[in-house]
Design an enzyme around this catalytic site. Structure first.
Site, short mmCIF file in Angstrom:
data_model
loop_
_atom_site.label_atom_id
_atom_site.label_comp_id
_atom_site.label_asym_id
_atom_site.label_seq_id
_atom_site.Cartn_x
_atom_site.Cartn_y
_atom_site.Cartn_z
N ALA A 59 0.82 -1.21 0.00
CA ALA A 59 0.00 0.00 0.00
C ALA A 59 0.86 1.27 0.00
O ALA A 59 0.47 2.28 -0.58
CB ALA A 59 -0.94 0.01 1.20
N GLU A 61 3.46 1.87 -1.62
CA GLU A 61 3.94 2.16 -2.97
C GLU A 61 2.82 2.61 -3.92
O GLU A 61 3.10 3.04 -5.04
CB GLU A 61 4.64 0.93 -3.55
N ILE A 85 -3.98 -3.98 7.73
CA ILE A 85 -4.69 -4.41 8.93
C ILE A 85 -3.88 -3.98 10.15
O ILE A 85 -2.67 -4.21 10.21
CB ILE A 85 -4.90 -5.94 8.92
N HIS A 91 3.21 0.56 12.59
CA HIS A 91 3.32 0.35 11.14
C HIS A 91 2.03 0.71 10.42
O HIS A 91 2.03 1.38 9.39
CB HIS A 91 3.70 -1.12 10.87
#
Length: 164
Positions: A59, A61, A85, A91
């Site tokens: 995601a 990128e 998630i 993160h």
């Protein structure tokens, strides 16, 4: 306060060109989003040859690829699909937030609709529900949002000046 999820715009993918950029991370879920988006494309008259599907690692990128395609002049819209998630580390916050910001920036910088079809969920079960093509597939919703925005942003038809 009232609102509606429906539109009075008839969605039409004919003669349009759209790129789906899909993250490989969480592929089993993202693949379902791609399936839903592709089905919506066909359901609204889109030709398979005018729909491009490209993959990126994750995601994070998505924004760079979205901006590149949007700026190319070769597509009417970009649909970015991914899945992040929440876990036990920060993160999630870094990836989801920067992905959303980057996709918005790509659309604003180019004037081409860039659709945020990235699942950002608390649990795997929530992601599975939102990716399921038999339920509330967000890939389908993202493609329909792209088609609606293409139509909304299309220049009005030119009219001939009347001769006097």
């Amino acid at each position: 306060m009232t609102g509606s999820l429906t539109s009075n715009i008839t969605l039409d993918a004919r003669q349009r060109r759209v790129v789906i950029i899909a993250a490989r991370f969480n592929a089993s879920l993202v693949d379902q989003l791609v399936d839903g988006a592709t089905q919506a494309w066909r359901d609204h008259g889109g030709e398979p040859a005018r729909l491009l599907v490209e993959r990126v690692p994750g995601a994070f990128e998505l924004p760079l690829a979205a901006k590149m395609f949007a700026a190319s002049g070769g597509v009417d819209a970009v649909v970015a699909l991914g899945c992040v998630i929440r876990g036990d580390t920060p993160h999630f916050d870094y990836v989801a937030g920067e992905c959303a910001r980057g996709l918005m920036d790509a659309g604003l910088a180019t004037g081409v609709p860039v659709i945020f079809g990235v699942l950002t969920t608390e649990t795997l079960a929530q992601a599975e529900e939102r990716a399921d093509v038999r339920r509330m597939n967000k890939g389908c919703e993202s493609m329909e949002a792209a088609l609606e925005m293409i139509q909304l942003l299309a220049p009005p038809p030119k009219t001939r000046a009347r001769k006097r």
